[in-house]
Design a protein around this motif. Structure first.
Motif, PDB file in Angstrom:
ATOM      1  N   ILE A   7      47.199  40.580  47.449  1.00 27.91           N
ATOM      2  CA  ILE A   7      47.083  39.693  47.283  1.00 27.91           C
ATOM      3  C   ILE A   7      47.404  39.093  46.551  1.00 27.91           C
ATOM      4  O   ILE A   7      48.355  39.129  45.022  1.00 27.91           O
ATOM      5  N   VAL A   8      47.928  37.006  47.164  1.00 28.87           N
ATOM      6  CA  VAL A   8      48.276  36.928  46.665  1.00 28.87           C
ATOM      7  C   VAL A   8      48.023  36.199  45.970  1.00 28.87           C
ATOM      8  O   VAL A   8      46.705  35.324  45.725  1.00 28.87           O
ATOM      9  N   LEU A   9      48.094  35.897  43.812  1.00 26.49           N
ATOM     10  CA  LEU A   9      46.809  34.462  43.315  1.00 26.49           C
ATOM     11  C   LEU A   9      47.804  33.549  42.896  1.00 26.49           C
ATOM     12  O   LEU A   9      48.827  34.375  41.812  1.00 26.49           O
ATOM     13  N   VAL A  10      47.644  32.688  43.175  1.00 28.99           N
ATOM     14  CA  VAL A  10      48.550  31.351  42.024  1.00 28.99           C
ATOM     15  C   VAL A  10      47.717  30.561  42.242  1.00 28.99           C
ATOM     16  O   VAL A  10      48.576  29.146  41.554  1.00 28.99           O
ATOM     17  N   THR A  11      46.241  30.489  41.927  1.00 28.78           N
ATOM     18  CA  THR A  11      45.090  29.087  41.584  1.00 28.78           C
ATOM     19  C   THR A  11      45.435  29.255  39.849  1.00 28.78           C
ATOM     20  O   THR A  11      45.235  30.643  39.311  1.00 28.78           O
ATOM     21  N   GLY A  12      44.767  28.271  38.940  1.00 23.83           N
ATOM     22  CA  GLY A  12      44.270  29.082  38.621  1.00 23.83           C
ATOM     23  C   GLY A  12      43.128  28.288  37.305  1.00 23.83           C
ATOM     24  O   GLY A  12      42.508  27.968  36.334  1.00 23.83           O
ATOM     25  N   THR A  13      42.180  28.129  38.510  1.00 23.84           N
ATOM     26  CA  THR A  13      40.257  28.159  39.074  1.00 23.84           C
ATOM     27  C   THR A  13      39.550  29.395  38.430  1.00 23.84           C
ATOM     28  O   THR A  13      40.221  30.653  39.232  1.00 23.84           O
ATOM     29  N   ARG A  14      38.611  29.030  37.845  1.00 29.15           N
ATOM     30  CA  ARG A  14      38.107  30.344  37.583  1.00 29.15           C
ATOM     31  C   ARG A  14      37.831  30.979  38.877  1.00 29.15           C
ATOM     32  O   ARG A  14      37.296  32.580  38.977  1.00 29.15           O
ATOM     33  N   GLU A  15      37.160  30.671  39.628  1.00 32.21           N
ATOM     34  CA  GLU A  15      35.985  31.149  40.697  1.00 32.21           C
ATOM     35  C   GLU A  15      37.360  31.859  41.260  1.00 32.21           C
ATOM     36  O   GLU A  15      36.655  32.633  41.390  1.00 32.21           O
ATOM     37  N   LYS A  16      38.125  31.347  41.964  1.00 34.60           N
ATOM     38  CA  LYS A  16      39.037  32.068  42.776  1.00 34.60           C
ATOM     39  C   LYS A  16      39.800  33.220  42.044  1.00 34.60           C
ATOM     40  O   LYS A  16      39.944  34.391  43.068  1.00 34.60           O
ATOM     41  N   MET A  17      40.137  32.953  40.653  1.00 32.20           N
ATOM     42  CA  MET A  17      40.530  33.705  40.197  1.00 32.20           C
ATOM     43  C   MET A  17      39.444  35.959  40.640  1.00 32.20           C
ATOM     44  O   MET A  17      40.078  36.381  40.541  1.00 32.20           O
ATOM     45  N   GLN A  18      38.315  34.602  40.398  1.00 33.85           N
ATOM     46  CA  GLN A  18      36.943  36.087  40.421  1.00 33.85           C
ATOM     47  C   GLN A  18      37.040  36.719  41.322  1.00 33.85           C
ATOM     48  O   GLN A  18      37.176  38.046  41.046  1.00 33.85           O
ATOM     49  N   MET A  19      37.422  35.816  42.384  1.00 28.13           N
ATOM     50  CA  MET A  19      36.512  36.423  43.754  1.00 28.13           C
ATOM     51  C   MET A  19      38.134  37.525  43.439  1.00 28.13           C
ATOM     52  O   MET A  19      38.097  38.373  44.553  1.00 28.13           O
ATOM     53  N   ALA A  20      39.195  37.406  43.713  1.00 29.62           N
ATOM     54  CA  ALA A  20      40.668  37.826  43.731  1.00 29.62           C
ATOM     55  C   ALA A  20      40.400  39.331  42.788  1.00 29.62           C
ATOM     56  O   ALA A  20      40.612  40.449  43.385  1.00 29.62           O
ATOM     57  N   ALA A  21      40.050  39.073  41.329  1.00 27.44           N
ATOM     58  CA  ALA A  21      39.553  40.058  40.588  1.00 27.44           C
ATOM     59  C   ALA A  21      38.662  40.889  41.871  1.00 27.44           C
ATOM     60  O   ALA A  21      39.046  42.878  40.966  1.00 27.44           O
ATOM     61  N   MET A  22      37.620  40.664  42.056  1.00 23.73           N
ATOM     62  CA  MET A  22      36.313  41.080  42.462  1.00 23.73           C
ATOM     63  C   MET A  22      36.882  42.161  43.371  1.00 23.73           C
ATOM     64  O   MET A  22      36.586  43.775  43.238  1.00 23.73           O
ATOM     65  N   ILE A  23      38.203  41.591  45.048  1.00 23.52           N
ATOM     66  CA  ILE A  23      37.935  41.720  45.561  1.00 23.52           C
ATOM     67  C   ILE A  23      39.138  43.385  45.471  1.00 23.52           C
ATOM     68  O   ILE A  23      39.331  44.135  45.973  1.00 23.52           O
ATOM     69  N   ALA A  24      39.996  43.115  44.236  1.00 31.36           N
ATOM     70  CA  ALA A  24      41.345  43.985  43.789  1.00 31.36           C
ATOM     71  C   ALA A  24      40.532  45.424  43.200  1.00 31.36           C
ATOM     72  O   ALA A  24      40.609  46.148  43.495  1.00 31.36           O
ATOM     73  N   SER A  25      39.891  44.951  42.876  1.00 28.59           N
ATOM     74  CA  SER A  25      38.533  46.252  41.956  1.00 28.59           C
ATOM     75  C   SER A  25      38.460  46.529  42.197  1.00 28.59           C
ATOM     76  O   SER A  25      38.174  47.942  42.720  1.00 28.59           O
ATOM     77  N   VAL A  26      36.918  46.745  43.597  1.00 26.54           N
ATOM     78  CA  VAL A  26      36.581  47.060  44.931  1.00 26.54           C
ATOM     79  C   VAL A  26      37.624  47.584  45.633  1.00 26.54           C
ATOM     80  O   VAL A  26      37.227  49.108  45.998  1.00 26.54           O
ATOM     81  N   ALA A  27      38.811  47.148  46.065  1.00 23.76           N
ATOM     82  CA  ALA A  27      39.338  47.895  47.130  1.00 23.76           C
ATOM     83  C   ALA A  27      40.115  49.496  46.558  1.00 23.76           C
ATOM     84  O   ALA A  27      40.426  49.814  46.695  1.00 23.76           O
ATOM     85  N   ALA A  28      40.289  48.770  45.377  1.00 21.51           N
ATOM     86  CA  ALA A  28      40.970  49.770  43.640  1.00 21.51           C
ATOM     87  C   ALA A  28      40.492  51.013  44.467  1.00 21.51           C
ATOM     88  O   ALA A  28      40.302  52.514  44.294  1.00 21.51           O
ATOM     89  N   ALA A  29      38.853  50.905  43.411  1.00 21.41           N
ATOM     90  CA  ALA A  29      37.465  51.725  43.340  1.00 21.41           C
ATOM     91  C   ALA A  29      37.428  52.622  45.323  1.00 21.41           C
ATOM     92  O   ALA A  29      37.513  53.555  44.227  1.00 21.41           O
ATOM     93  N   THR A  30      37.989  52.055  45.535  1.00 18.43           N
ATOM     94  CA  THR A  30      37.708  52.811  47.022  1.00 18.43           C
ATOM     95  C   THR A  30      38.735  53.829  47.756  1.00 18.43           C
ATOM     96  O   THR A  30      38.757  53.585  48.872  1.00 18.43           O
ATOM     97  N   GLY A  31      40.234  53.713  46.938  1.00 19.03           N
ATOM     98  CA  GLY A  31      41.309  54.115  47.448  1.00 19.03           C
ATOM     99  C   GLY A  31      42.077  53.451  48.389  1.00 19.03           C
ATOM    100  O   GLY A  31      43.051  53.984  48.834  1.00 19.03           O
ATOM    101  N   THR A  32      41.685  52.191  48.047  1.00 25.23           N
ATOM    102  CA  THR A  32      43.023  50.640  48.591  1.00 25.23           C
ATOM    103  C   THR A  32      43.776  51.124  47.605  1.00 25.23           C
ATOM    104  O   THR A  32      43.273  50.436  46.616  1.00 25.23           O
TER     105      THR A  32
END
Length: 129
Positions: A7-32
């Motif tokens: 995941i490349v995270l370059v934005t400074g806005t809450r919604e986009k950082m939130q979505m990147a974090a949600m994807i990262a946490s779910v993917a990591a929790a499922t073994g990715t």
């Protein structure tokens, strides 16, 4: 899911950082294996002592704060703790900000250049926010 996600995270806005974090946490929790590259406007939120709220783009950003949705920094921290996620600060952005590794939140990994990040991302899924 893919076995490797970058995941490349370059934005400074809450919604986009939130979505990147949600994807990262779910993917990591499922073994990715997850690597998040923090650069540009996203990086400053991960400097120790920065308590600034990320600006919202619209209604969802405001609603997330009002409804007590776990903030993006907490989700990234969980991704590191619960799965095989690495949050990697951009070495160029650190240089521009005059910030060193010791100035960053403890869950961040070593400073990484874009060339190295992209090389490590080869063969996996890449998302940009």
């Amino acid at each position: 899911m893919s076995e490797k996600m970058s995941i490349v995270l370059v934005t400074g806005t809450r919604e986009k950082m939130q979505m990147a974090a949600m994807i990262a946490s779910v993917a990591a929790a499922t073994g990715t294996d997850v690597n998040v590259f923090l650069s540009m406007n996203a990086l400053s939120y991960f400097i120790k002592g920065n308590s600034d709220d990320a600006p919202v783009e619209g209604e969802m950003g405001t609603l997330m704060a009002q409804k007590g949705v776990p903030p993006f920094k907490q989700l990234f921290q969980q991704a590191v703790e619960l799965g095989d996620a690495k949050i990697l600060p951009c070495s160029m952005a650190l240089d521009l900000l005059h910030v060193g590794k010791d100035d960053l939140d403890p869950e961040l990994g070593p400073p990484t250049g874009l060339t190295r990040f992209l090389s490590d991302a080869e063969g996996g899924q890449i998302l940009t926010f």
